[in-house]
Every structure is written in structure tokens, then in C-alpha cells.
Design an enzyme around this catalytic site. Sequence first.
Site, PDB file in Angstrom:
ATOM      1  N   GLU A   1       2.109  -1.612 -11.347  1.00 29.85           N
ATOM      2  CA  GLU A   1       2.569  -0.229 -11.238  1.00 29.85           C
ATOM      3  C   GLU A   1       3.525   0.061 -12.388  1.00 29.85           C
ATOM      4  O   GLU A   1       4.432  -0.692 -12.634  1.00 29.85           O
ATOM      5  CB  GLU A   1       3.311  -0.028  -9.906  1.00 29.85           C
ATOM      6  CG  GLU A   1       4.080   1.278  -9.891  1.00 29.85           C
ATOM      7  CD  GLU A   1       4.348   1.805  -8.500  1.00 29.85           C
ATOM      8  OE1 GLU A   1       4.642   0.991  -7.626  1.00 29.85           O
ATOM      9  OE2 GLU A   1       4.278   3.025  -8.316  1.00 29.85           O
TER      10      GLU A   1
ATOM     11  N   CYS B   1       7.076 -19.958 -16.714  1.00 29.96           N
ATOM     12  CA  CYS B   1       7.843 -19.658 -15.494  1.00 29.96           C
ATOM     13  C   CYS B   1       8.114 -20.956 -14.742  1.00 29.96           C
ATOM     14  O   CYS B   1       7.229 -21.784 -14.583  1.00 29.96           O
ATOM     15  CB  CYS B   1       7.061 -18.689 -14.610  1.00 29.96           C
ATOM     16  SG  CYS B   1       7.664 -18.582 -12.917  1.00 29.96           S
TER      17      CYS B   1
ATOM     18  N   CYS C   1     -10.559  11.096  10.810  1.00 33.11           N
ATOM     19  CA  CYS C   1     -11.643  12.022  10.740  1.00 33.11           C
ATOM     20  C   CYS C   1     -11.253  13.434  10.470  1.00 33.11           C
ATOM     21  O   CYS C   1     -10.138  13.721  10.154  1.00 33.11           O
ATOM     22  CB  CYS C   1     -12.357  12.015  12.073  1.00 33.11           C
ATOM     23  SG  CYS C   1     -11.689  10.825  13.186  1.00 33.11           S
TER      24      CYS C   1
ATOM     25  N   ASN D   1      -7.449  13.234  14.982  1.00 33.34           N
ATOM     26  CA  ASN D   1      -7.567  12.710  13.630  1.00 33.34           C
ATOM     27  C   ASN D   1      -6.291  11.924  13.386  1.00 33.34           C
ATOM     28  O   ASN D   1      -5.207  12.492  13.391  1.00 33.34           O
ATOM     29  CB  ASN D   1      -7.704  13.872  12.641  1.00 33.34           C
ATOM     30  CG  ASN D   1      -7.557  13.423  11.205  1.00 33.34           C
ATOM     31  OD1 ASN D   1      -7.509  12.231  10.916  1.00 33.34           O
ATOM     32  ND2 ASN D   1      -7.477  14.376  10.301  1.00 33.34           N
ATOM     33  N   GLY D   2      -6.425  10.629  13.215  1.00 31.05           N
ATOM     34  CA  GLY D   2      -5.233   9.819  13.004  1.00 31.05           C
ATOM     35  C   GLY D   2      -5.357   8.479  13.677  1.00 31.05           C
ATOM     36  O   GLY D   2      -6.454   7.940  13.801  1.00 31.05           O
TER      37      GLY D   2
ATOM     38  N   LYS E   1       5.254  -8.051   0.203  1.00 34.93           N
ATOM     39  CA  LYS E   1       5.928  -7.137   1.130  1.00 34.93           C
ATOM     40  C   LYS E   1       4.995  -6.017   1.536  1.00 34.93           C
ATOM     41  O   LYS E   1       5.235  -4.853   1.228  1.00 34.93           O
ATOM     42  CB  LYS E   1       7.210  -6.577   0.522  1.00 34.93           C
ATOM     43  CG  LYS E   1       7.026  -6.029  -0.890  1.00 34.93           C
ATOM     44  CD  LYS E   1       8.255  -5.290  -1.356  1.00 34.93           C
ATOM     45  CE  LYS E   1       8.065  -4.859  -2.795  1.00 34.93           C
ATOM     46  NZ  LYS E   1       9.156  -4.122  -3.333  1.00 34.93           N
TER      47      LYS E   1
ATOM     48  N   CYS F   1      16.044 -14.049 -15.614  1.00 34.77           N
ATOM     49  CA  CYS F   1      15.046 -15.091 -15.836  1.00 34.77           C
ATOM     50  C   CYS F   1      15.396 -15.899 -17.080  1.00 34.77           C
ATOM     51  O   CYS F   1      15.447 -15.352 -18.180  1.00 34.77           O
ATOM     52  CB  CYS F   1      13.666 -14.451 -15.992  1.00 34.77           C
ATOM     53  SG  CYS F   1      12.377 -15.640 -16.315  1.00 34.77           S
TER      54      CYS F   1
ATOM     55  N   MET G   1       9.004 -14.262  -5.992  1.00 39.26           N
ATOM     56  CA  MET G   1       7.998 -15.300  -6.240  1.00 39.26           C
ATOM     57  C   MET G   1       7.314 -15.825  -4.971  1.00 39.26           C
ATOM     58  O   MET G   1       6.854 -16.961  -4.929  1.00 39.26           O
ATOM     59  CB  MET G   1       8.570 -16.480  -7.038  1.00 39.26           C
ATOM     60  CG  MET G   1       8.989 -16.159  -8.449  1.00 39.26           C
ATOM     61  SD  MET G   1       7.694 -15.412  -9.481  1.00 39.26           S
ATOM     62  CE  MET G   1       6.629 -16.806  -9.808  1.00 39.26           C
TER      63      MET G   1
ATOM     64  N   CYS H   1      13.774 -13.218 -10.097  1.00 40.50           N
ATOM     65  CA  CYS H   1      13.191 -12.063 -10.782  1.00 40.50           C
ATOM     66  C   CYS H   1      13.989 -10.796 -10.483  1.00 40.50           C
ATOM     67  O   CYS H   1      14.125  -9.924 -11.326  1.00 40.50           O
ATOM     68  CB  CYS H   1      11.745 -11.853 -10.351  1.00 40.50           C
ATOM     69  SG  CYS H   1      10.775 -13.357 -10.286  1.00 40.50           S
TER      70      CYS H   1
END
Lengths: 493, 1520
Positions: free
Chosen positions: B920, B1136, B22, B251-252, B971, B1147, B496, B1142
Amino acid sequence: MGDPKGFMKHTRQSPHYLPVPERLVNHEEHIEILPEQQVQNQASRCMDCGVPFCMTGCPLGNLIPDWNDLVFRGRWQDALQALHATNNFPEFTGRVCPAPCENSCVLGINEPPVSIKLHEVSIVDKGFAMGWIKPELPVRRSGKKAAIIGSGPAGLACAQQLNRAGHQVTVFEKNDRAGGLLMYGIPHYKLRKEKVQRRIDQLAAEGIEFRFSCTVGADITWAQLKGGYDAVVIATGAEQPRDLPVPGRDLKGVHFAMEFLPQSNRANWGDADIAALHPAKQRIWAEGKKVIVIGGGDTGSDCIGTSLRQGAASVINFELLPEPPENRPDNNPWPQWARIKRISSSVEEMTANGGQVHYSLATKKFVGENGVVKGLQTIQLDWSSGKPVEIPGSERDWPCDLALLAMGFLGPRKHGLLEQMGCAIDERGNIKCDPSTRMTSVDGVFAAGDARRGQSLIVWAISEGREVARCVDAWLTKQESLLPKVRIEAFAY
Amino acid sequence: MSHNRLPQAQGLYDPQFEHDACGVGFLANIKGAKSHEIITRGLKILCNLTHRGAAGADPNDGDGAGILIQIPDALYRAVSPFALPASGDYGTGIVFLPRADEERAIGMGLMEQAIHDHQLKLIGWRDVPTNNSTLGRNARASEPVVKQIFIGRGSVASNRLELNLYLARKRAENSIRAQLPKVAHSFYICSLSSKSIVYKGMFLAEQVGVYFPDLSDQRAVSALALVHQRYSTNTFPTWDLAHPFRFVAHNGEINTLRGNINRMRAREALLAHKDIGEAVRDLKPVILEGGSDTACFDNALELLVRCGRSLPHALAMMVPEAWATKANLPRNRKGFYEYHATMMEPWDGPANLVACDGERICAALDRNGLRPARYLITNAGEILYASEMGVLDYPADQVERKGRLAPGRMIMVDTARGVFFEDDLIKEELASAHSYADWIERYKITLDQLPAPAQPAIPRGQQLRQQQQAFGYTMEDLKILMAPMCVDGQEPVGSMGDDTPPAVLSAQSKPLFNYFKQLFAQVTNPPIDPIREEVVMSLVQYVGSARNILEPGPEHCRMLEIDQPILSNEALEQLRQADVPGFRGTTISTLFPAKSGTTALEARLEQLFVEAERAVDHGFTVLVLSDRGVSAEQAAIPSLLAVSAIHHHLIRVGKRTQCSLLVESGEPRETHHFALLFGYGATAVNPYLAFDSIQDLVDTGILPQLDGNRAADEEHDAVYVYTKHYVKAICKGLLKVFSKMGISTLQSYCSAQIFEAVGLSSQCVKKYFTGTPSRIEGVNVQDIAREALATHRIAFAPLVDANRDLERGGYYHWRRDGEHHVMNPEVIALLQHSVRAGDRSTFRRYTKLIDEQSRQLGTLRGLFKFKETTAIPLDQVESIESIFKRFCTGAMSLGSIGTEAHETLAIAMNRIGGRSNTGEGGEDPRRFTKDANGDDRRSKIKQVASARFGVTAHYLINADEVQIKMAQGAKPGEGGQLPGHKVSEYIGKLRFSVPGVTLISPPPHHDIYSIEDLAQLIFDLKNANPKANISVKLVSEVGVGTVAAGVAKAHADLVTISGCEGGTGASPLSSIKHAGLPWELGVAETHQTLVLNDLRGRIKIQTDGLLRTGRDVIIAALLGAEEFGFATVALVTMGCIMMRKCHLNTCPVGIATQDEALRKKFTGKPEQVINFFTFLAEEVRELMARLGARTLDELVGRTELLEMNTAITHWKSNGLDYSRMLAKPKVDSRVATRCIATQDHGIDHILDRKLIAAAMPALERKEKVSISMPIRNSNRTACTMLSGEIAKRFGREGLPPGTIDITFTGVAGQSFGAFLSEGIRLTLIGDANDYVGKGMSGGRIVVRPDSKATYAWNDNSIVGNTVLYGATGGEVYLAGMAGERFGVRNSGCKAVIEGVGDHGCEYMTGGTVVVIGKTGRNFAAGMSGGIAYVLDGDRHFNRRCNQGMVDLEQVSEAEDIAILRQMLETHAALTCSPIATSLLGDFDNARKRFVKVFPHEFRRVILERTGKAKAAKGKEAVRV
């Protein structure tokens, strides 16, 4: 995994065959195993797959990535232990297995596969050479007794496993030596018989009793046998050969492969009476003869190689099926067993000597003089419809002094033991068993190997022997067996 | 529907996972001058923080807001119907009461009794005037009766009044709970004090003042006002959970809450206080269950303060700064912290805490400084403190200073003394109260101070293999886990994902550890980077017995400190045999008879309880729980069960704090095992069998001997070194595990139970793992015994086969006779055959293999069955084309997979109308235009991940959907690293980084430490591309539903719930295996929670995580998902074969590799992918027909069509119960149960609309425009939409520099100039808040104070935290100080700043930063590229710089000098900065005071590139 990039550095090497002329001078093994360092380099080609398809190819589920890695690291004795963990007799499979593992090796998708069989045979040969393979006696005896009928690879594997579980094992063998097809079927040049014998010696030293020249069902009856044992395993193989009921079949010089091959093996062993195994005590020998081998499988191949070594005047081979393609067709993708043209060493030898494989060929009749075969007549088949259709006017005559029938087997012999037991037979003519317990229709009697699954590979026989041992152990001890479980059905792709 | 309180746990929703975060702030007159003005302006702060709070389904329903002020005596005196004693002689408080008259009367009676019991005198009850006219539906429905209680001092001494009021309140709470259990939640005393009073409720900010007319009464005066506005992830905000609490507003998030509560509960047994005596029982429970984290914190703080500690003292004790490592703290201050550490573990987590006792206000920030906190002091003595600047306006010439709270720091306003204290002063005063450092020296001991044990350590046991078998070791444990740890000193990596069954479904015996999954932080608090931010981490543990926390004195630190918790055999012996004051060790055997069946284990546990209690009673303080001596007769109780059971038993009997539990076990071997043991109460662990195994690995040659092995030299002794590495790897792994949850210290992680159990019966959990979530039931303690005995039998069976070694495993890699993997050879082969040949029948064989799990269960969903329903003809079902729209591929970056594979997926998905995901790492702009044949290689989903690689306005504008990756299935809670050798030219170009330089992805998004931060990022992205849907990717874990509710309230259009099974990228094996849950649970919980909140209608749910078949899709839909993602399976269709390599770049089918040669082997075709989705959609249609559904929408959330398949039975799975997964929330029929509406993003009337209108000449004709206008903090994300417009029209190049020139005056809101495009020049005269220049790729930002400002610019804050995060270009000149993480992940921006907080230039990969002022700690952590020039004023910069990846050099090269000078000149010219001007005045001397921060790798790459490699070889970095 040792070297993740090994497969990018080394190309495939497999054992060298000696040049054809050198091979044919005797019946000795004609493969030269690679030097140790080269084998280790080859082992680094294994990619330690997350999903090692090789293990699906291998009916034993050999721990291929594990021992490939150990070989790469030069940890031979550990490799041997890992190899023996799933395979009682790697020296047999390492020599004569068609290596379905290599067929399904992942590297094989776009490169020559890893030389798995080379590693296997290198490991076990080194093990024998170093004296690492010794009898292993069980620490405790269960007091239970098991009889195994038949000493082929299935019977032997079963015997060794059951013995390790502490049970007292007796193996009944109709011949005067143990080993079954290992001893009498497979030619010497593919598997030296001393290599079979040393394994039998190990088993005997481990406390397994062998009763030779004892055909259960004839020499002793089922009734005599069954009372003495807590469990019985039938591992008598699929001995009933497929016949060729055409005119002239009864001519002299027309023989089943398994009448021919044992004699050669006995001769190589030095046995005086090599005709002993023929029902009519006939000596079958190819020297100087025009030999035609009917059937293009492994047994046919063995007949070809053996005939050439015996000094046949000529050898040719007939195959009913059409010539397979050189490469995988689209409808036969990896990792399925590749239905491609494979040139065995024997066919290579035959070709070098002017013979060849004739495909799509059906034998119509044998022609003889004085009751002795002199030739045969064939007709060409058209397989384009998917079924064999004889092509009118394609009849052809072939000169022939010795015709060897190698057209497969039709399951175990039914007369004798099986009749006496009243054991149920399945629709394919094999012994019927409960798939999970491996027990036949007779309580306490189990079956394994070709007798249960029909003719197959040695590697399957060992696998069957191991699995039935686990089932027998569970049955004898009335609890879950600690012998390793073997996956028993093939992979469904 | 009324929510007087949170709903009961139902289905998968459990209120214990509510989070809140907050806006917080206070306003005070330092001198204590009271005014009404303070209250009104305090409320105005609230209103100006509105964007930090949230509203529920009804926009008038706030999550809660409130204000704490001093008692307005004059007002009360005037309005109360009864006479009041003198000011200060009475206590008062607002009380929420039930609306039912009878219950209310009884409860009030109980309160009055409690008051009487504590010698106080009830004066009377005042009906508080209220006005609920503006409240929302839910707030009104749950509105309590609001009264105010007045209590006279009676006979109580005036200095005891506060204490007695506290005792009376606690007593009242207890007696109401005892006597009115059903309605106890309807009674709530907001505060009860003679000094302060809290007005709060379920409000939006502006409703506080309206609801309580008291607050607008001119007679109400106060010298201070503490305000808070709440953002609850969930929308079951309640009246009582609004802040402020009695002392605290926050806040937290407190991550360690469960452990803190458990420990506080354990301490209760020892509580005693001279002033309280018998009444101490009224204090218990100190912490009320069911409160929010802040409420619990407040409870604990209140205890400490009311029982004698000062407010700053209690705060410093509960939220200590990172004092242990690398802090150059004065001796006594360190002593202060260390002393208190032996007494209490930190309450850890991101926290901006403001606490007030009526006279003093303290504000403190957590050790990581993860919440923003800015303040301003006027020359008239007023202080404003808030999460943001700009909440109140002050003329520049009235401001004396502008500051911010740094990590771990505190400020205090003492209105009684009229003084403002900074951190140093407060802490100095605290530390000097006692000789803490001396106490520590005298009492605290370390292992080497304990006498050597009389008996030597137990030597390695015989029959190692047998022991290993008994403890379930496999070959994989040795080879895949332990050996790499021994060699590399870190955990091994795999890839994988995990396709093995959960332990409860496995046919194999599994360690009990495998039934537990690690929890991790997502959104509501950030995970920490334990490597780059090591400064805040600690593994220190204290062994010994605790004392009464209320009693001061040196005895508390009679503790044994161990610096890490993995004990060697020798260390364990020292402790076991210790017999010195305070430390007496004893051993308790955790073996049980192996032959007595499965009930023996349970019986043995009961005995252990008795033995443990007896040991404590006999004065033993160190209990070693040992499973040494496993034999044919004796089996080991799973170590986790033993320790947790004893831990919880001792808590229950009030004896827990009197001893430490050590575990001596053969079982633990990997990080997860250790994490669990600590998480459930162990203080330290001796893994003797792991140590023996390492010895064996060396003896047998699996681990090589070290070079130059000399027996005499232990550094060359292989066993010594490998053991050391192994322990190091475990320690690093532990840091990683708890940093995932945002926890920094092992001490707070200990017994915090940050786990979810999957497949344990609630009976078992309740008794032995109390408080752990377990939602699908499962095995009981007898089953656990059976499983333990199964491995034991294998070890001790008489069968001996010399070739039979340890089990091979098959847990990580498929092995034929090992653990089942759903992606097994048959599945992979059939799938590939079917899609290559376009063969439906083979595809059916594939799905049959997966769907029919009667032979071997693989997944939770395997146990589902569709109920029989009326089928419809197939032709009535929607088309496959319409189903395709719901399919997308998973986020796999170009980098993790090769270009060919990445583009094949994009083409395939675009052809069928689905969506592919960039992952990403940016996207090549060439893919934004179509191929000649019409194929489109553009990924419709653009991912925004923590490193922001390649994220620019141009990238975002080319998205149909922007996905914020909060966590990934493989992960969750962890960052990543792309090693330099994988950063090719191409990848470097796409990521705007230097090829060859390592790229680090931080664990958290540094602009998301809290839910309101996520809302801000969503707002930013929506601005950058108003047409794109914004999605938030979460990973399934318990509580994900409440996080998703927060996400919905943050206006995301889509939430993705990833299952733990998926994940194609490289991750530590322990994370792949032990973090996150299957999507079934996550989707079901999310759907249920959203429906329960009436939020489901405005957000779509997508799921992924190894979805494979039509049945999977339908089950996901029935559990609540509308869209479906596929990654692993999509890769398999392209060839695959699950190599799981990987991470090695090898590969063999050319998919997951950047190797040119290997990429040539790629044979995947778009057609294969299309075939898969076609077959899949066909299967979905067939199932829809069978279930009678014409559209998939009809199936969403229809759990009544599912049931458990009782035909599948297995002894372990028999106890499972899916009813909570299948539960349907009972809600009003008008509540939507699937997404039917779009979110209101609030971007229709923002500032940028005006800017765009004004900039039209530039946008349409590239004409120069210049704009000037005022700005304030509610104008967030200024110029981002404009930048998006530029990117859309002109691409990444944008407009010529300076085409659009904008000048703002005022205080800019967050994200000023985010994703700025080239062509814009911004000048801000005033201040800015967090995230200035985030993601900017061009343009220029200048921020400078008003020229009237009288303070020193370079000593005062001008911008907030996380400035330039992920910037890829442009220039920034800021004439003042910045907060934490300035320039984090900058990869191309040039910036000048006059001072930075901690972690400056963190993870920077490019660009140039000049700092001409103060710097905080940990500068340049993880900085792999770019250059910083830092003015080293005190010559101590080297201490504050993390030199792990950088060198410090003098600025002596001509090129450096020129750059520095040019940047300073520009800065001086644009900002008129006094400091810059003065530096330039004597530049030749000034530049010598600068230090050049030069990353090693960057240097190497630059040298290579400029061909100077040879010349530089001999050159040493000049250390400054």
C-alpha cells in the site's frame, strides 16, 4: 528495551588497558572497568533484537538482552539476578571469556558490537561490591549424595547447581585449592585469585564439601569412592598436553605451559613451594631468559604475559598456522566465529618489548648444552595448498633458554581413575557420554567439561557443569529436572 | 449433483460459514391501492439489480431471488380447485416438497395434522404452475415439487389466525424433523399467512416471473412488492435460502449470529405466553439450525411479532440504533432502547433489512449504515426503495422526494393506514407506549447503588512470583505486554509476524487461550474502526437474570449495568456479596486437586456443573467462578475452560439466562484472554493477579513512580494510574477485537464465540466449547489438565533458586531456551550465507533445518510426509524459469521498507520473471521506465488497500496484476497508521499527501462492505486496466473458502490466501499472535470449496505466509495453490535479521526504515534474492521429480500424495488428525481442479467502449470532443476505462482540462467517474449511486437534478455513499445530498456538496470540501489533512463533528473567504443550484454561517512550511 536509538547515539567503549610498561611491573589485573554511567550508555547500544544472536554465541545462553536492558536502566541487582540465572560465575567469564557473544552480536554486522563482556563484569563486580552475592542455601535436602571429581569451572558449576536442587555434594580436588585452571592456569593479571577464592567460599558456605589434595584414583580408589555416593560426576578437565616429539625435547628448559603457569600463580598467591606442582619439583622461572613460546593460543598468550612479568630477557612466539586475516573473509561470514587476527594483551606486551609472533613455523629440534636448552631450529611452512609443506632451505636457528609448549591438550589423563572405572573413551580421547543423559558407560557416573568435550573455554565448562547437574538431578529424582536446561550443541552456522 | 440443501460439512468446507448479501428493494402504494402493476414493476426492480446478485458455475444458476406480495385473493379464488373462505379468513403459503412421492405424502400428512392440532382447517393443496425452462443445471437438479397450501380459519378467532398459522407451521416443522429426519430439509414452507405470500426459489432475477406464471397473471394484485436477489459467497444456493423469508429480506450480514442463536436458545427455557399456553413447546427451537443469518433473524423476528410486538418494535429491539453514546436522543427513546437492551443483545452487522407483515413494510439500517438504501416517493403516493437509485424510471416532475436511509434509522409504509412514516415518528410512537425511561430509573441499578461489601476486597496475595508461575506468567508477559499497557494505555506493537508453533505443536506449556484464534471480517462484512467510529461502539454489560422475553413489563430492566467489563477487586466484592432483589452473588471455586492426576480436572468440571445448577436453583443470580487460592494441593482449571463449560452446561439444562457468570481469575492478562472469556459466556472478569502484578511492577521499580507522587492524590498514585491505563488498554483492545469482526457492542460479542480452535479434539470442543470450529482435532481435556499441571508444578516444586525468576518467555522474541521459532538464528544465518555466497550446499542445510522438524515441530506442515511415488528423471521436469513465474514477493509498502530494499526486490523479481508487489502506498512513476542496463524497478503487482494511497488510473494502468488487500496476515481486520514523522517528502509525494501529516488506513475498504461491493471494485479495477489480472488477498481463517468462492464469483482472476505466520509490518502483538490461521488450512479449505462449487477452474490460488523452502512450495501446491508469495524470507535474503523493530524505524540493516543514516547500511543485492529463488526453484524441481510430476500444475490439489508423518510423536500433537485438510471433494470428472480458464469480466460491451470510440480524436490527437448520451444504473463505472486509456497514453498529467466533455442524462450506476483522469469533464443530469469519483485524480464531475424536478435539491439525495473515496485530484460539484462517508480519504479533490450523511470527510488527508447543507454525525473523524467549509445551519455542527483531530474555526481569513466564494460560484454556475445561488446572493453574511474544519496536524505542517510557525504560536483556535 530502554533506548531504541542507543546504538545510533553511542560508539563502542570497552575496558581500558593500562599502558604496557605499567602493566608489566606486577601481576595485578591490568584492566580498568568503565564508570557506571558509561557502562549504562554502552548498554543502551543493545538493540533488544527479535533474534538475539549473542545468545547463540554464548554457550551458556546468557540472557544478554535482558541484562543489558537492566544495566541501561541502572537496575543492577536485577541484572545480577538475570546474569546468575544462566551463569554461576560471571566474574570469571566477564574477565577471561573471548566473548563469542560479541562476535555474534547483531550490531557487529556493520558496527562495533555491543560491549557485552563489559556489562557482565560490571554487573558481577558491583554485585560483590554491594554484598548482594551471598550463599544461597537450599530449603530442602533430598537425602541424595553426589561426588564431583575436579573443581574447575565445570565441577564448581555442577556442584552449585546440584546443591541448589537439594542434593548433598562433595567435591574431590587433587590440588590443595579448588578452582582448577581458574586457580592455577589463568595468570593472576587476568583473573586475581581472590576472585576465585571468594566464589569457592560461597559454595562452601552453601553446604558443598571440598576434599582437597585428594586424587581419586590414587589417594582414594574408585572402588572406595563409588559406594558412598548416589551419583558421581567426573570433571577432571583435559589435562593431557600435546607434546612436541622432536630431538632435544628432554632438555632442561623445555616445559609444558602447565608446568610453568601454576608456579607463577602460586608465587603470586605467596606460596613458598612454587615447584610443588612440577613432577620433578623443578622451579621454572623466566627471569633473564630468552623465552620462546610455542603455540599461539590462549595458553601460549598466558605464557608470554607471565614470562614478561617475570622479567624475561626476550619473548617470542611461534605459531604453526599462517597469519590470519585482519578482517572477516567472505567465506567466514557473521555470525560465524571470526577467524581473524586477534591481538591479545600479552602479544601486545611482547611486541612492545621487541618480540613478535612468527607464523607458519614448525619447530624441528631443540639444541642444548649440558642438558640445558640453548636454542632451537625451525622451518618455514607453506600453507598455500591448505596443508603444511616445509619450505626447503628455510631452516632457521633461534637462541632460547626457556621453551614453553602451549600446543593444546589431548583430553583427560587416562591412567588412574578412568582405568579403574573402566570408563569408555570416545574417538577423540574424551570420556564418552550419552549425549542426552550425560552418563558415562558406567551407571550413575557422569562427565562434564573438558573431560567430556575436550579442551575448551571456561564458558563451555560452566555450561557443561550446569547441564550435567540437570541430568544428574533427573537421574536422582527419577523425574524431569526443574534445573534449567542448557542447550548443549553449538549453533550450526 | 443435486443440492436440495447445502452439502454436508466435508473436508474443511462447513456450510455454517456461508454468507450472503445482495440487492433488496420494495415498491408500494402508500395508500394501499392494489394493482398488478406493483408486482410486475417489483420484478423489474429485481432485474435492474442483477449486477448485485451472482451466478454460479452455470451462468443460468442464480443464487436465489424472490418476491413477497399481499395475498392475491382474486387470483387464488379464480384458480384454486376448491372454494375459498372470505379474504382474510384463510391462510396460504407456497410449500417446497420432496420429489419422492411417499415421503412427500407422509410429510404433507404431518403438516395437515399440525394444522388440525391448532384448530385450523385444511382447505386443500394447489399444484402451483411452474415453468423451469430457463433454470440452470443446479437449480433444476434440486427443484422441489411446489404446492400451495390453503388453510381455513376454522374455529380460530380472526385476530388469532396469524398466531395459529405460525404455531401450526412450527409444529409441522418439528414433527417432520422428528419423523422424517433424513429428508426434513426437503420440506420448506416459504410463508404461511393470511396477509402475505412469498414466491421465491433458486433463481436469477429474471427467472422469478418466468418460473411462477401466477405472478404475471393480471388477477394477481398487491399494494406492495418486496423483492430480493441473493449473492451467496458460495454456490450451494438452495431454494429455501432465497429471500424473502416470512417477514424479512436482507442485504448484509449478521456478524453476531452464533451468540444470538445461543442466547435465543438459552431464552427458550423461560418462554411463556398467555395466548399460547402449552403449545409454547411448538415454538422451540425458535431458531432452526442450518439457516442463513437472515433465516435465523427472521425466525427470531417472527417470534416477537407473532407473540405481540409490532413489526417496527421488534426490528428496533433487534437492530437498535447506536443509542448509548453521544446520541442526543430524547429521554424516553433512550429509555426504550435501554430497556430492550437489558432484554436482548443487538443482532449486529451490516444490514439493510426490509420486513413486511402484509400491511406494513419497514426498512431499517444497521447502526453503522453499512449498506446503501435509497428511496423515492412520487407525488402519486408510490414509494420505491432499493439498494440503488435508477432501478425504475420516474420522470423528474413526478418525484416528490428522494431520500436515503441513514445509519440506525427506519422508515415504514403502512398501507392499511395509508401513511409513510419517517424514523422519528416511528420511534416516537414506540417510545411513548410505556414509560420506559421511568422503568429504567426505577429498576436498573449501577455498581454504586449496590451496598458496600461486608468483607473488604482480598488483599494482594503472598508469594506473587509463585502465583504468577502457577498461571504461566513469563517475563515477556510483564515486560512486553503489561508494562507498555500500563504506561501507554494501549496494546504494544510488534512486527515481523509470528514464527512460533501453534500451541498444539509447542513443546512448552501454553495457556488454553492460545489454542483459540480470533476470527475477523473479510469481504462479507466490514471491520469497524473502533477509534474513529467510536460513536457506534459500546462496552456496557448487564448483570442479572433474564426473564420471559415474550412478556412485557418493567421487571426486565431489573439489571445491573456496568460500563466496562473489567472488574476491580472492590467491584467484584460488591457483586459477590450482593444480596438485594434480583442480585444474589455466590462463589464457585474452579480449583481442582493437583495431586490426583490428569483426570481430576474433568471430574471437577462435572462437580462444577452440579454446583452451578444448584446455585441457580437456590436463586443466586451472580455466579463468581473463582480460582483464588491456588496452592501446592490445588491447581486452577483454565479459566476459559471453566467458564465455557459451565456456560454451555447451563444452556443445555435451560438455566443459563437466570444468572450471570463472572470470572475471578489469576490467568487472564492480555486482551486475547479477556476476549475469549467474554466470547464464551463471561459477563465480567476480575483479573486479580494482573492487578497484583502491576502493583509488583511498581514496587520493584520496573514501572517508574510518577512525578510528584503524593499518596493522598490517586491521580498521582502510580499503581492507581497504571491500573487504570491497563484496564483502558484492555478495553481498547477488546473494542479492536470485536470491531475486527464488525461487531460494535460487547453485549453482542458476549458468548458469540467468534473464534476457531486449533488443536482441540472435537470431543472436547463439543462438550465444553459447543459450536466452535476445530478442524484438525488435537488435545483432549486430560491433555489440557497435563499442561495446566506442568506450570503448576514449576510454581510449587520445592526447588528454590533465588536466581530463577519467571520463565523468560521467548514467545515474542527468540530466546535460546524459550519457545521455538522457525526463523531462528541458524536458519537466518544459513540462508544469508547461502544466498550471499551462491552456495547450494549451505542452502540445503538451511532447508533441512526447516523441513526436518522431528526435533521440534514448528508448523502444521511439519507433520506432513510425501507418499512414495514413482519418480521421474530431473530433466523431464519443467524448467526453473517456468517455475519462477509462480513466485512473487509479498506486499510491503515503501514506507514500511526503504526505497533501496523495495527496488532491489523489484529488480530481482523482474530479472527472473516473477512479480514484486508495491504494497500500500503507491509507486514512484520513475520506476515505470527501465534503467539503462535493462533493469526494471516497476512492481508488477500494484496493491489497492483500504486507504487507496497513491492509487490513480496511472498507477493502475502500470500494473500486470492489481491486488485488493482485504486483510493482511499480521493483523487481519485492522487498519493502520503511518505517523506523521515517517511521512517524508518522498512518501508524501507517492501517497499524494502532505509530508509530516499522519496517514490512517481504515480497517475496511469503505467501498467494500459486502461481497457484491467487492465485485463492484473488481469491475472498477478491471475497467481501469483491462489487461491486468485482479487478485484479492484474504487471510486464512475458518470460512475463508466460502469467501473465496464469493471472490471467484466476483470475477477475480486470483485469490491470495495469506497465512497468519507471515506479515512483516507493525501490528499489535495480540493480532500478530492470535488472529488468523496458518495457510495450510486456508489453502486446503479454499481449494476444496472452490472445487466443490465448480469454480476452481476460473480462478488461481496463491498463498503466502512464511513459505521458506521447496517443500513448503510443494505442500502448498498439493493442498491447492498455484502461485507462491514470499516476504519475510525475501527480506532475510537481503540482510534482514528479524530485529522485529520495523515499527520503531531503527532497522540496523537499513531495510525497514526511512532513516537516511540507517538506510545507508543496506547491503542487499538483487543477486541474493535471485540466488534464493533459484535454489528454491531447483529444490522444487527435485521434489517434483521425486513425486513424478513434470509440471507444477500436475500437483495442484493432489492431496493424495500427502500423509501425516506418524513418526513424529509428541504428547500434544498425537491427537492431531489432518484428514479433513487432505480430503478431496468428490466431484464429477469434468469439474476442474486447477485454474484452466479466464474469468468473464463483462467489460466487452460496456458504455466506455462507446465513449472511447467517440473520444478517439482526443485520444489520438488531443482534439476536443463532446459526447452526450443517456445512462442508467446498470451502466456502472462510467468513464473509468476511458480514463485508463488517457493514463496509458498521457501519463498522470492526462489531457488538457476539458478535452473530452461528456453529458449524461439518467441515473448513473455505481462508481460513476471512478479513477477519472485529467482531461475529462462529466455532467450528469439525474442521479448517481455509490462511489462517485472514487480514486479520481483529475477531471471534473458535475451532477445535478433535471431542471423539471420540483423538490428542494439540497434536501434530497443525488448521490450515494462513499463518494470521492481516495480521490487525489479533480473537482466535483453535486447539487443535492450525499450519503455516508462523503469525501472519505480524499487527498486532493475539490468538492461542493449540498448535504452529507454520517462520517463526512473521514480520514481525509487533503483537498477541499464545501458542504452547503445538512451534515450527519462524526464529521471529520480521522481527518488529518485538507480543509472543509461547512454551512452550520442549526449552529450545532460542533456536536456532529468529531473534533479529535480537527479545530473548528470561523471563515475569516481572506484566503479562506476567496476559496469558499470561488467554489460556490463555480458550483452555482455549473449546476444552477438554488441554494448556492442564494448563499452567493448575500455572501458576506452567508460566509459567517460557515465553519472551517481545520485538522491540527495539517495546520502545524502548513505553518511550518510557510514559515509562520513563530507567528502562530500564541494563536488559539477560535472555537465556534
